[in-house]
Design a protein around this motif. Structure first.
Motif, mmCIF file in Angstrom:
data_model
loop_
_atom_site.group_PDB
_atom_site.id
_atom_site.type_symbol
_atom_site.label_atom_id
_atom_site.label_comp_id
_atom_site.label_asym_id
_atom_site.label_seq_id
_atom_site.Cartn_x
_atom_site.Cartn_y
_atom_site.Cartn_z
ATOM 1 N N TYR B 321 16.372 10.620 3.864
ATOM 2 C CA TYR B 321 15.881 9.276 3.402
ATOM 3 C C TYR B 321 15.993 8.235 4.770
ATOM 4 N N ILE B 322 17.314 8.527 5.197
ATOM 5 C CA ILE B 322 17.542 7.504 6.579
ATOM 6 C C ILE B 322 16.736 7.665 7.520
ATOM 7 N N GLN B 323 15.870 8.780 7.730
ATOM 8 C CA GLN B 323 14.973 8.739 8.747
ATOM 9 C C GLN B 323 13.780 7.926 8.225
ATOM 10 N N ARG B 324 13.779 7.882 6.894
ATOM 11 C CA ARG B 324 12.288 7.135 6.374
ATOM 12 C C ARG B 324 12.744 5.571 6.077
ATOM 13 N N PHE B 325 13.773 5.218 5.746
ATOM 14 C CA PHE B 325 13.848 3.948 5.262
ATOM 15 C C PHE B 325 13.773 2.715 6.059
ATOM 16 N N PHE B 326 13.577 2.794 7.475
ATOM 17 C CA PHE B 326 13.302 1.913 8.477
ATOM 18 C C PHE B 326 11.791 1.643 8.490
ATOM 19 N N ASP B 327 10.882 2.622 8.245
ATOM 20 C CA ASP B 327 9.580 2.373 8.129
ATOM 21 C C ASP B 327 9.137 1.215 7.314
ATOM 22 N N PRO B 328 9.285 1.217 6.143
ATOM 23 C CA PRO B 328 8.918 0.161 5.350
ATOM 24 C C PRO B 328 9.285 -1.292 5.751
ATOM 25 N N ILE B 329 10.521 -1.442 6.272
ATOM 26 C CA ILE B 329 10.898 -2.720 6.795
ATOM 27 C C ILE B 329 10.098 -3.120 7.920
ATOM 28 N N ARG B 330 10.058 -2.168 8.774
ATOM 29 C CA ARG B 330 9.106 -2.540 10.102
ATOM 30 C C ARG B 330 7.833 -2.889 9.629
ATOM 31 N N SER B 331 6.940 -2.236 8.665
ATOM 32 C CA SER B 331 5.812 -2.559 8.099
ATOM 33 C C SER B 331 5.697 -3.804 7.512
ATOM 34 N N LEU B 332 6.670 -4.006 6.759
ATOM 35 C CA LEU B 332 6.727 -5.289 5.981
ATOM 36 C C LEU B 332 6.761 -6.690 6.907
ATOM 37 N N THR B 333 7.581 -6.528 7.922
ATOM 38 C CA THR B 333 7.772 -7.577 8.630
ATOM 39 C C THR B 333 6.436 -7.742 9.547
ATOM 40 N N LEU B 334 5.562 -6.642 9.434
ATOM 41 C CA LEU B 334 4.462 -6.742 10.590
ATOM 42 C C LEU B 334 3.375 -7.250 9.540
ATOM 43 N N GLN B 335 3.421 -7.245 8.271
ATOM 44 C CA GLN B 335 2.820 -7.751 7.339
ATOM 45 C C GLN B 335 2.749 -9.035 6.932
ATOM 46 N N TYR B 336 3.925 -9.748 7.422
ATOM 47 C CA TYR B 336 4.327 -11.003 7.404
ATOM 48 C C TYR B 336 3.375 -11.883 8.150
ATOM 49 N N SER B 337 3.115 -11.220 9.359
ATOM 50 C CA SER B 337 2.160 -12.039 10.183
ATOM 51 C C SER B 337 0.804 -11.707 9.781
ATOM 52 N N VAL B 338 0.498 -10.593 9.175
ATOM 53 C CA VAL B 338 -0.901 -10.598 8.929
ATOM 54 C C VAL B 338 -1.110 -11.606 7.719
ATOM 55 N N MET B 339 -0.183 -11.604 6.736
ATOM 56 C CA MET B 339 -0.247 -12.758 5.561
ATOM 57 C C MET B 339 -0.498 -14.192 6.320
ATOM 58 N N GLN B 340 0.102 -14.649 7.099
ATOM 59 C CA GLN B 340 0.002 -15.899 7.787
ATOM 60 C C GLN B 340 -1.291 -16.050 8.362
ATOM 61 N N ARG B 341 -1.639 -14.883 8.972
ATOM 62 C CA ARG B 341 -3.043 -15.069 9.925
ATOM 63 C C ARG B 341 -4.224 -15.210 8.746
ATOM 64 N N ALA B 342 -3.866 -14.366 7.782
ATOM 65 C CA ALA B 342 -4.906 -14.468 6.601
ATOM 66 C C ALA B 342 -4.941 -15.765 6.037
ATOM 67 N N MET B 343 -3.911 -16.481 5.746
ATOM 68 C CA MET B 343 -3.798 -17.906 5.253
ATOM 69 C C MET B 343 -4.750 -18.648 6.060
ATOM 70 N N ALA B 344 -4.362 -18.738 7.401
ATOM 71 C CA ALA B 344 -4.984 -19.672 8.352
ATOM 72 C C ALA B 344 -6.430 -19.305 8.134
ATOM 73 N N SER B 345 -6.847 -18.169 8.248
ATOM 74 C CA SER B 345 -8.411 -17.749 8.366
ATOM 75 C C SER B 345 -8.951 -18.160 6.823
ATOM 76 N N GLY B 346 -8.385 -18.066 5.883
ATOM 77 C CA GLY B 346 -8.805 -18.362 4.448
ATOM 78 C C GLY B 346 -8.945 -19.636 4.344
ATOM 79 N N GLN B 347 -8.011 -20.403 4.946
ATOM 80 C CA GLN B 347 -8.524 -21.983 4.938
ATOM 81 C C GLN B 347 -9.490 -22.238 5.568
#
Lengths: 635, 633
Positions: B321-347
């Motif tokens: 489990y330890i070898q796996r559990f950093f992956d979701p954190i990494r991708s979640l923080t990346l998705q944060y930027s995607v969200m922000q970009r999407a909101m700007a584009s959506g606007q």
């Protein structure tokens, strides 16, 4: 054919991509590149990386160390599991076992930290090598594109050059990190990992590695297929882009013909074809990743089964089994990446072949080995039996046996039907093209013996369609002399009858024009072009049909202003509006690349030839000479 | 005249200074990349596009959850096999076999779920992308021309492409986020369930990672954005060098530009190296934290295994489990930027979609049929792009069927606006425009467009063959029709000299043809459209006399048997007209044929007597002298 728009999308500006996507043919000869050439390209790129020996060494060294460290982790974990199993008692043995566990944990911690550090070094330096290469290639590309002569630029779509200079360059830049370093890393991980597994337990090792060939093959095949469909998709998207862009630019035509429905149909057709392929790509990708994951897990299940039985039979320990299972999770990533690696090689080879083909091109018009700076004394321009044919259509001469001369202070007018070769004459004097026969001299020096620099400072052409650089009007006027002071710029602008217009703009001379700025009308652009050329103070000034979009009244004022400059130089006016050139000292009527009539306006009119016919055509039937013209002739 | 002494044109002075006026490329960065993380309005708008795929999205989310569950199961099954089948004293092949069967089922479900989820998400995201794009495109077909006039095409294109793409990215990642969040919570839950204390200890590294990433993210993003922007700037400069290469060479700017480009490319290199540093600095941090967590499991868990307080299988499962559990954190923080970009584009996307459509068909709009008489009438028309500043003031006139009327007047007199009203590109503020006796507002726009052909001043050609351009939307027109039209306007001869005749592909915007030739093709296009009424804006640009002659002849042909409204610039055209309407400052000041107007002795006669071959050639001063200013009227 879909071989241009290559590469990783995200780092390229969307503008550039758009433009790149708009064109569909390319340096055609390059696309036919075969295997050998591709290989040669890879060798050449690899060779380029060696210009950064230290960074390359760091990157590769760190890769080797990081991979070795990574392979230690499963063993350490297995070791730890075994340590919990061997000494099952408390007391002194228990203490020893706990100390041993602590040691393993500390080693593991150290290995993890070191692995992280070396991976960082590996990644950073392999990127750094790539970015340095990118920087060098950018400069090389830019320099080459600036130097290549007009005939090259005539034969190539600007979109293709943009594709090479941005996307292909990107493909080559990525080669070091995504192909070369990755190859070393994957070879280490897979090779060494396989060796360790097999040497620990042959049977279990074979079982554990059973997924490797399948995944390696699938992932390579899929990546290549995805690459091919990606290129095809770009092609289809570029059609869609074109449909949308033309629709929006031509929205008045669309509305005028009430053809919105037709346009939507066009859009839907292009859109569906792209969407279909996009769906297909999702299918290819998903089928493949799911199959790869399944085969990996299946192998893991087998390891658990075979290994479990072996533990039960007492052949191996639980720790060994754990380390096998962990090994597999470590191996999964590199095996999947084999496909990406193959893709990177394919990409670097095609991109590199195109990029190098551009960089290796010969420049048609360049300084002769013993070229000297042009010396202007009398200011005498001579065409001596000049002939010219464009390289693309070498058999069809555009100009033949052209001879004339003009001295400082004189004006030559050139007129003739469309396609007669008038503009070509303008392009030969600054050596945008080289004559195929005869020679052009300035003060007795063949222009091919002069340095291009000195020649182009002496000869300036006012182009038909002035290119606007995205900067202020002031900087655009001073483009050829960026050290110029304001009063000179304003004077040139006044002479070109642009000054009043500029003053009327809210930002005046600081108004940004060009692609991303205010757009100017054709006539305004031509006036800017004239002002720009005046800044250069050339010995020969050529107006290449450069007042066509300017109304006759303004043109007349420009002409009057021009007289001040004309006495210091040779002026050549090419036009189809006779009022632009009837004041010339000598008028040449050109037809089919030859001078068929020459003389002053009065002589030619009196001669009653082609010039006369053109004159009658332009002047209102039944009317006498227009007033505007009369004034000018008298002046 | 004294010209100040300046240094010779040299590229870069010895002190290393760049020329003060020299720049390459544009420095302007177009727009904001990131918006708010979440904007309910925008998400709502995006949702309207996703709604048609609601059922599929539900299945996808369900599949993601299943997929995540099997991901969590696998280490648990391994743990079960080890603890109950392998590492127990009474080694048990049956339990091992059961575990293997459970494992097989888990991975098959995992396979199916991942297949379903990725296929659906991938395809729906593409579908939505194309749907949004189509919605915008078809909306742009209807919005008012005044919006289109003031909006750059490039800007709209980046809406239709870049912004739409970031919507797609957003959709894909939002489903994946569901999986990541579930996985993260799942791992945490399973670990706590397997062994609460050990679980808590290992999870203690998570907050550390979170804090580090929260500190790192904004800084790293500045570096990433800088790298991205220097890329656009450098590429922009390259594109400029390519497009402007002829200007650069003729003004001998190569070496200065090279120096300036080097500055940019070097800044780009620097920015990328900085960004690489930021990207890579996280690697050892994550690896160290993983190491810490594993070391904890080994020391704490191991000694408890030794003391038989913990099953060895649990320890193995923890290590997995330890070898796996950093992956979701990494991708979640990346998705944060995607969200922000999407909101700007959506606007930006909603801004386009919300541009009002000013002109729509009336509910009971009639269709204008080909048997209408072809008359055009203006009744007391008042119109202005800005209602406060009318460009047409109380204009009334009637054009009889088959008549050719020339509209004449200085620049800004309202000629083009009047023409646009015939086609109902805009609605009047007062009065009526009638075509065939019907108010244009009571007709369907489509049928109106069918009966009015229009030739614009700047001929616009589409990519495609000559044939396709002449036929344009009239898909029922045959090849013969097209050839006949081309012959009628005198375009046939030059078309036949092209390499493949009518099949010759035109370059971008018909770049391989001269202006005059493009004009002739647009004439042929109007002829094929075969409308009762022809509205023509004569080209002002100077066309060579030979083509000019062809165009004048074509014009006569084009106006045969049609009602013609011509914005005329050339005297030849004007004199041929049946009637001339003179506009000035939005007012109709004279009307009649050439002789009548000459006899009238007003503006037309004055302009004519200035004796220019075209009204556009009249210099401003003379024009001002001849035309009574605002104050007189």
């Amino acid at each position: 054919m879909f071989a241009q728009s290559v590469g990783l999308e995200n780092t390229v500006s969307s503008d550039a991509l758009k433009r790149a996507a708009n064109h569909s043919d390319s340096l055609a000869h390059v696309n036919a590149a075969g295997w050998g050439r591709g290989l040669f390209t890879l060798v050449r790129i690899t060779h380029m990386t060696l210009r950064h020996p230290w960074q390359t060494t760091f990157a590769i060294g760190a890769t080797l160390i990081a991979a070795s460290l990574q392979l230690m982790i499963p063993q350490l974990l297995g070791h730890a599991v075994d340590q919990t199993q061997t000494a099952m008692a408390g007391g002194a043995a228990g203490k020893i076992a706990e100390t041993a566990l602590l040691m393993t944990a500390l080693i593991l911690l150290a290995v993890s930290i070191l692995r992280g550090l070396f991976t960082m070094i590996q990644n950073y330096y392999s990127e750094a090598v790539g970015h340095h290469m990118g920087y060098e290639l950018r400069l090389a590309c830019y320099e080459k594109i600036q130097q290549l002569s007009f005939s090259f630029h005539d034969s190539v779509h600007s979109g293709d050059l943009i594709t090479i200079g941005m996307l292909d360059l990107e493909g080559v830049r990525m080669y070091f990190s995504t192909a070369l370093v990755r190859t070393i890393l994957l070879t280490m991980l897979i090779g060494l990992g396989a060796y360790m597994l097999l040497s620990t337990d042959l049977v279990l090792g074979l079982v554990a590695l059973s997924f490797v060939p399948f995944v390696a093959w699938r992932s390579s095949v899929t990546q290549l297929r995805l690459r091919a469909t990606w290129l095809e998709l770009q092609e289809r998207l570029s059609v869609l882009t074109r449909v949308m862009e033309e629709n929006l630019s031509g929205i008045r035509v669309v509305r005028a013909f009430a053809s919105q429905t037709y346009e939507l149909l066009k859009f839907d057709k292009a859109s569906h074809s792209a969407l279909e392929l996009a769906h297909k790509r999702v299918g290819i990708r998903v089928t493949n990743t799911s199959a790869m994951t399944l085969s990996f897990f299946a192998a893991m299940g087998l390891v658990l089964w075979v290994g479990g039985s072996k533990v039960i039979a007492g052949e191996i320990t639980v720790g060994t089994l754990t380390s096998f299972l962990t090994f597999m999770t470590i191996l999964q990533m590199p095996v999947r990446q084999l496909g990406l690696m193959v893709n990177s090689y394919a990409r670097a080879s095609t991109c590199g072949t195109r990029l190098f083909a551009l960089l290796d091109l010969d420049i048609a018009v360049k300084d002769a080995p013993d070229a000297k700076d042009l010396k202007i004394s009398e200011g005498l321009l001579r065409f001596e039996d000049v002939g010219f044919a464009y390289p693309q259509v070498a058999g069809r001469p555009v100009l033949q046996h052209l001879s004339f001369e003009a001295r400082r202070g004189e004006t030559i007018g050139i007129v003739g039907p469309p396609g007669s070769g008038k503009s070509t004459i303008a392009h030969l004097i600054p050596r945008f093209y080289d004559v195929t026969n005869g020679r052009i001299t300035i003060d007795g020096q063949d222009i091919r013996d002069a340095t291009l620099r000195s020649l182009r400072q002496a000869v300036a052409v006012v182009q038909q369609d002035a290119f606007l650089f995205t900067t202020t009007i002031e900087n655009n006027i001073a483009y050829g002399d960026p050290w110029a002071k304001e009063p000179r710029i304003e004077r040139a602008s006044e002479s070109a009858q642009l000054h009043n217009y500029v003053l009327g703009l809210p930002m005046g001379y600081d108004t940004v024009v060009g692609e991303r700025g205010v757009s100017l009308s054709g006539g305004q652009r031509q006036r800017l072009s004239i002002a720009r050329t005046l800044m250069l103070r050339p010995a020969v000034m050529v107006f290449d049909d450069s007042t066509a979009a300017i109304d006759a009244g303004t043109e007349q004022r420009i002409r009057i202003a021009m007289r001040r400059y004309a006495k210091d130089r040779v002026t050549i006016v090419i036009a189809h509006r006779l009022s632009s050139l009837m004041h010339a000292d000598q008028i040449l009527f050109v037809e089919d690349g030859q001078i068929v009539e020459r003389g002053t306006h009065e002589n030619l009119l009196a001669a009653g030839g082609r010039y006369r016919a053109l004159y009658d055509l332009q002047v209102r039937p039944g009317d006498t000479v227009p007033v505007a013209v009369k004034k000018d002739v008298q002046a | 005249m004294t010209e100040e002494i300046e240094t010779e044109r040299n590229d870069v002075r010895e002190d290393g200074r760049r020329p003060p006026r020299a720049v390459v490329g544009s420095h302007r960065i177009e727009e904001e990349m990131f918006g708010k993380v979440f904007d309910g309005n925008i998400v709502g708008r995006i949702w309207t596009f996703v709604r048609p795929y609601k059922a599929q999205m539900l299945i996808a989310v369900f599949a993601v959850l299943t997929f995540t569950a099997t991901q969590l199961m696998i280490p648990l099954i391994i743990r079960y096999a080890i603890d109950h089948g392998i590492a127990t004293d009474g080694a048990n092949n049956a339990v091992l076999l059961h575990s293997i069967i459970a494992f097989a089922i888990a991975i098959l479900i995992n396979f199916a779920a991942s297949y379903v989820q990725e296929t659906i998400v991938g395809r729906v995201a593409e579908d939505v992308l194309f749907d949004i794009r189509r919605a915008m495109f078809s909306h742009l077909q209807r919005v008012s021309l005044s919006f289109m006039d003031k909006t750059e095409v490039g800007r709209l294109m980046s809406r239709l492409q870049g912004d739409v793409n970031s919507m797609q990215e957003f959709l894909e990642t939002s489903v994946l986020s569901v999986g990541d969040i579930t996985l993260l919570f799942g791992i945490v839950g399973v670990m706590l369930y397997l062994d609460f204390r050990l679980g808590l200890m290992t999870l203690a590294v998570l907050p550390v990672l979170f804090i580090v990433r929260i500190y790192w993210l904004p800084r790293a993003r500045v570096a990433f954005v800088a790298a991205h922007e220097t890329n656009s700037v450098t590429n922009g400069a390259l594109a400029e060098a390519i497009h402007g290469v002829r200007a650069v060479q003729s003004m001998d700017r190569q070496s200065i530009n090279f120096t300036l480009y080097d500055d940019k490319a070097h800044a780009n290199l620097k920015a990328h190296l900085t960004a690489a540093k930021y990207a890579q600095v996280m690697v050892p941090i994550v690896d160290s934290l993983t190491g810490v967590a594993m070391a904890l499991v080994i020391v704490v868990g191991g000694s408890r295994v030794l003391n038989q307080e913990l099953d060895v299988g649990v320890m193995v499962a923890f290590l997995f489990y330890i070898q796996r559990f950093f992956d979701p954190i990494r991708s979640l923080t990346l998705q944060y930027s995607v969200m922000q970009r999407a909101m700007a584009s959506g606007q930006r996307l909603t801004e386009v979609l919300d541009v009002p459509v000013d002109i729509t068909d009336a509910p009971n709009a009639r269709s204008l049929t080909a048997d209408m008489d072809g008359s055009v009438e203006f009744r007391d028309v008042v119109f202005g792009y800005d209602p406060k500043h009318p460009v047409l003031k109380n204009i009334s006139f009637k054009v009889k069927p088959g008549e050719t009327v020339a509209l004449v007047g200085p620049t800004g007199s309202g000629k083009s606006s009047a023409m646009a009203l015939v086609h109902r590109f805009y609605d009047t503020q007062h009065g009526q425009v009638l075509v065939g006796g019907h108010d244009v507002r009571e007709l369907t726009q489509d049928s109106l467009g069918q009966q009015i052909a229009m030739v614009l001043q700047e001929p616009f050609l589409f990519t495609g063959s000559v044939f396709e351009n002449i036929r344009y939307h009239k898909s029922e027109a045959t090849f013969e029709d097209v050839v006949e039209a081309a012959k009628a306007v005198g375009a046939h001869d030059f078309i036949m000299t092209l390499s493949e005749g009518y099949d010759t592909e035109l370059g971008e915007r018909g770049g391989n043809l001269s202006l005059g030739q493009r004009q002739l093709i647009s004439f042929a296009r109007a002829l094929v459209a075969d409308a009762k009424i022809l509205v023509l804006d004569e080209a002002t640009a100077n066309i060579d006399s030979y083509t000019e002659m062809l165009i004048q002849k074509a014009l006569v042909k084009l106006l045969e048997n049609r009602t013609g409204l011509v914005i005329a610039h050339r005297l030849a055209t004007i004199r041929e007209a049946d009637r001339i309407i003179v506009l000035q400052n939005g007012q109709l000041i004279e009307m009649g044929n050439h002789d009548q107007l000459m006899a009238n002795g007003k503006l037309y006669a004055k302009l004519y007597n200035l004796n220019y071959s075209s009204f556009d050639d009249i210099p401003d001063q003379e024009l001002q002298a001849a035309t009574p200013g605002e104050s007189h009227t």
